[in-house]
Design an enzyme around this catalytic site. Sequence first.
Site, PDB file in Angstrom:
ATOM      1  N   HIS A   1       0.847  -1.189   0.000  1.00  0.00           N
ATOM      2  CA  HIS A   1       0.000   0.000   0.000  1.00  0.00           C
ATOM      3  C   HIS A   1       0.887   1.246   0.000  1.00  0.00           C
ATOM      4  CE1 HIS A   1      -2.926   3.013   1.106  1.00  0.00           C
ATOM      5  NE2 HIS A   1      -3.862   2.149   0.745  1.00  0.00           N
TER       6      HIS A   1
ATOM      7  N   GLU B   1      -3.970   1.624  -7.282  1.00  0.00           N
ATOM      8  CA  GLU B   1      -4.410   2.757  -6.470  1.00  0.00           C
ATOM      9  C   GLU B   1      -3.535   3.975  -6.771  1.00  0.00           C
ATOM     10  OE1 GLU B   1      -6.714   1.483  -2.718  1.00  0.00           O
ATOM     11  OE2 GLU B   1      -4.600   1.548  -2.201  1.00  0.00           O
TER      12      GLU B   1
HETATM   13  P1  13P Z   1      -9.965   5.838  -0.005  1.00  0.00           P
HETATM   14  O1  13P Z   1     -11.077   4.970  -0.524  1.00  0.00           O
HETATM   15  O2  13P Z   1     -10.249   6.426   1.338  1.00  0.00           O
HETATM   16  O3  13P Z   1      -9.542   6.859  -1.017  1.00  0.00           O
HETATM   17  O4  13P Z   1      -8.705   4.886   0.233  1.00  0.00           O
HETATM   18  C1  13P Z   1      -8.292   4.039  -0.764  1.00  0.00           C
HETATM   19  C2  13P Z   1      -7.258   3.154  -0.215  1.00  0.00           C
HETATM   20  O5  13P Z   1      -6.146   3.575   0.050  1.00  0.00           O
HETATM   21  C3  13P Z   1      -7.606   1.751   0.026  1.00  0.00           C
HETATM   22  O6  13P Z   1      -6.497   0.981   0.268  1.00  0.00           O
END
Ligand code: 13P
Length: 249
Positions: free
Chosen positions: A97, A166
Amino acid sequence: MRYFIGNWKMFGVPKSISILDKINKFVKSDKKFNKKYKVVITPPHTLVQSYAKFFLNKKILIGAQNCFYKDNFGANTGAISPLMIKSIGAQYIIVGHSDNRSEGDTDVMLKAKVESSLNNKLKVVFCIGENKEHKIKNKTFEVLENQIQSTLNEKLNLKNIIVAYEPIWSIGTGQIPEPDDLLKTTIFIKKVLKKIFKKQKSPIVLYGGSVDSKNISQFKKLNEIDGFLIGGASKSDQNFIDIIKNYYR
Ligand code: 13P
């Protein structure tokens, strides 16, 4: 199959299980669609054991958010290994992450985390994503390919790996990629994975970053996206349930 994975990050105390209990009841009652998706929630380490026990053989699957990069047991104060996480009932683990990359996770550490997690029979949700500067400089594909190549290799079993795209500029900001860009990026990620894993199972790629019950409908037509990694909106049962409802409605 679609995945709705809720990443609680640093949120939750034992009684927060009531949020998940409501989500579990919804999924159970969602007879028309519930065979089409899986719900996974990753609470903080402090709650993994009790939640995994409570949801054993129910609809919600439990995972952990991170792990130490060395195997099993060691002289590493405060560290938690994949073996320890697996031993308390977690089935999934998030690795890579951007929160953890920015706190010092290197590619070498991530590779060790992925391998050790897979060795301990955890399914890995491997996160990748470019930052704003990469995006502006048109470096997104290059960054994503590097992140994948430096951690994953053909010896791993793709069946137990989910890749979550992400974009860092999208996490917690309310900004989401243009559908066209997201589709192209997802297809690119799958292409890179197919190049590495050849004829192994088709890759699973999720999107994460500011997904909520309002914008989820924009993702419906993007068939290549196999699900979502949801941060903020996973901390409320109603928001999380509405995401699933609005996706299928
Ligand atoms: P948000 O949905 O709060 O933008 O976070 C995404 C995230 O980092 C999930 O791992």
